[in-house]
Motif scaffolding. Structure first.
Motif, PDB file in Angstrom:
ATOM      1  N   LEU A 190       1.617  37.621  -4.383  1.00  0.00           N
ATOM      2  CA  LEU A 190       2.097  36.268  -4.635  1.00  0.00           C
ATOM      3  C   LEU A 190       3.136  36.257  -5.747  1.00  0.00           C
ATOM      4  O   LEU A 190       4.149  35.550  -5.660  1.00  0.00           O
ATOM      5  N   TYR A 225       2.432  29.504   0.243  1.00  0.00           N
ATOM      6  CA  TYR A 225       1.712  29.549  -1.023  1.00  0.00           C
ATOM      7  C   TYR A 225       2.577  30.209  -2.093  1.00  0.00           C
ATOM      8  O   TYR A 225       3.439  31.048  -1.791  1.00  0.00           O
ATOM      9  N   GLY A 226       2.312  29.846  -3.319  1.00  0.00           N
ATOM     10  CA  GLY A 226       2.956  30.466  -4.458  1.00  0.00           C
ATOM     11  C   GLY A 226       2.055  30.322  -5.665  1.00  0.00           C
ATOM     12  O   GLY A 226       1.017  29.650  -5.617  1.00  0.00           O
ATOM     13  N   ALA A 256      -3.231  29.983  -7.574  1.00  0.00           N
ATOM     14  CA  ALA A 256      -2.189  29.758  -6.579  1.00  0.00           C
ATOM     15  C   ALA A 256      -2.172  28.290  -6.191  1.00  0.00           C
ATOM     16  O   ALA A 256      -3.078  27.517  -6.517  1.00  0.00           O
ATOM     17  N   LEU A 294       4.824  32.738   0.074  1.00  0.00           N
ATOM     18  CA  LEU A 294       4.009  33.619   0.914  1.00  0.00           C
ATOM     19  C   LEU A 294       3.234  32.803   1.936  1.00  0.00           C
ATOM     20  O   LEU A 294       2.628  31.782   1.601  1.00  0.00           O
ATOM     21  N   LEU A 354      -6.543  33.200  -0.059  1.00  0.00           N
ATOM     22  CA  LEU A 354      -5.639  32.218  -0.631  1.00  0.00           C
ATOM     23  C   LEU A 354      -6.381  30.955  -1.047  1.00  0.00           C
ATOM     24  O   LEU A 354      -6.079  30.367  -2.095  1.00  0.00           O
TER      25      LEU A 354
END
Length: 392
Positions: free
Chosen positions: A236, A286-287, A271, A242, A262
């Motif tokens: 990440l 996602y980040g 995240a 992602l 996640l």
């Protein structure tokens, strides 16, 4: 030796710029966050160039627009204002394509600009030669995007930098317009020094967030040596944005397993799911938490916690890539103090080729947006029946 002479007013600016560029380049050497830093620095550089050209755009809205996410539009914004913003975002995407994914025409103009810098660089230090070459190029009515994209390539060509630093363009020197050569050279060197310092601040911010996320996840994983959560955090941190499938491919696990990892990282507040999408088949990205403001710029449905207040969550305005303070005493450091270099984390063994594919996907998104704009400009239908490249 006469060609090596540098005017006294330029010496201090040259020294500061050279030190700042060298420190940024050294910080990126062997750094696993370099690909993610390159992506975000390209995006922020495109934003700055668009602003210098008279089109102000927001960094997080630009990131959402580049990834094909629907943007939230203010209720009070008029149709012309919305149109101007979309035009500005498209212009910033076009500017980024000069650095990330140039088309043949852009590549040709960039090569010409690079040759022009080489021809003006004899007998001068690289940064001074770059300033003089940019001034000569602009005097000949050359393309601004072409010369700005050529500057990082020229600095690497002169062995001043190891990497192609997209953030180093000296573009802020173009705001006031060229005047006398020495005055423009000083402005260019000052701009390079600020760009390099901002680029290093961004890298340190990303490293601090990575370090904090790893500490929290390592504490959560405990003694489980087979936990993949630390590797997920590393991926990440080292990727622009992602998806679940990309994480599953990189860690060689099932999509369901990647989704659970996640969700666990989201629950740990490490995240953030920045698209706001739900349901099977939804393309969710996602980040790390630093990128959460992107979600506030999209029109995706917000999930409301049970018993919470109705309506859209209140938007919190923060500056792009604001520094993360992970210790109470860190906020007490004076502004002029040198930021401490964070401890580098040992790289977790996983396939970094997945990062190349992620960056390539973002570049393909840029090409897709440009193809869409070209079709609209020609009066054709935005999407062709069999064209799947522009789909989000």
């Amino acid at each position: 030796m006469a060609d090596l002479f540098v005017a006294g007013g330029i010496v201090t600016a040259l020294e500061d710029a050279a030190i700042a560029v060298g420190r940024l380049d050294a910080s990126l050497a062997g750094n696993p966050l370099r690909r993610a830093w390159t992506f975000w620095s390209e995006l922020d550089t495109a934003r700055r160039h668009a602003e210098a050209d008279g089109r102000k755009v927001d960094l997080f809205r630009l990131a959402a627009h580049l990834h094909g996410l629907p943007l939230r539009l203010g209720d009070t914004a008029s149709a012309p204002e919305r149109g101007r913003e979309i035009a500005g975002l498209n212009y910033a995407v076009w500017l980024r394509s000069w650095m990330a994914a140039p088309d043949p025409e852009q590549q040709h103009l960039r090569d010409i600009a690079l040759d022009s810098l080489r021809n003006c660089g004899g007998g001068q230090s690289a940064l001074v030669a770059t300033a003089q070459g940019m001034l000569a190029w602009l005097a000949g009515q050359g393309s601004r995007p072409a010369i700005r994209a050529a500057v990082p390539l020229y600095l690497r060509d002169r062995a001043i930098t190891i990497h192609t630093l997209a953030a180093i363009t000296g573009g802020d020197a173009l705001r006031a317009g060229p005047d006398d050569p020495d005055g423009f050279t000083v402005r260019f060197l000052d701009a390079v020094q600020r760009e390099a310092a901002d680029g290093r601040d961004l890298l340190l911010t990303m490293e601090r967030e990575w370090r904090g996320a790893r500490l929290r996840v390592d504490h959560r994983a405990g003694a489980r040596s087979n936990s993949r959560l630390p590797a997920a955090v590393d991926l990440l941190a080292a990727s622009p944005l992602l998806s679940i499938s990309a994480l599953a491919e990189a860690l060689n696990c099932s999509v369901e397993g990647a989704s659970r990892m996640l969700e666990t990282l989201v629950q740990l507040e490490v995240a953030a799911e920045i698209t706001g999408r739900t349901g099977r088949g939804a393309r969710r990205l996602y980040g790390l938490r630093r990128l959460l403001p992107i979600r506030a710029e999209t029109t995706a449905v917000r999930r409301r916690a049970r018993g919470g207040q109705r309506g859209r969550p209140k938007r919190v305005l923060i500056p792009p890539f604001a520094g993360l303070v992970d210790e109470p005493r860190a906020a007490e450091v004076t502004p002029d103090a040198e930021p401490a270099e964070p401890a580098r984390l040992a790289a977790v063994s996983f396939d970094f080729d997945a990062l190349d594919r992620l960056v390539a996907a973002a570049d393909e998104r840029t090409r897709g947006v440009r193809r869409l704009l070209d079709r609209i400009a020609r009066g054709e239908k935005p999407f062709l029946p069999d064209d799947g490249t522009d789909e989000p």
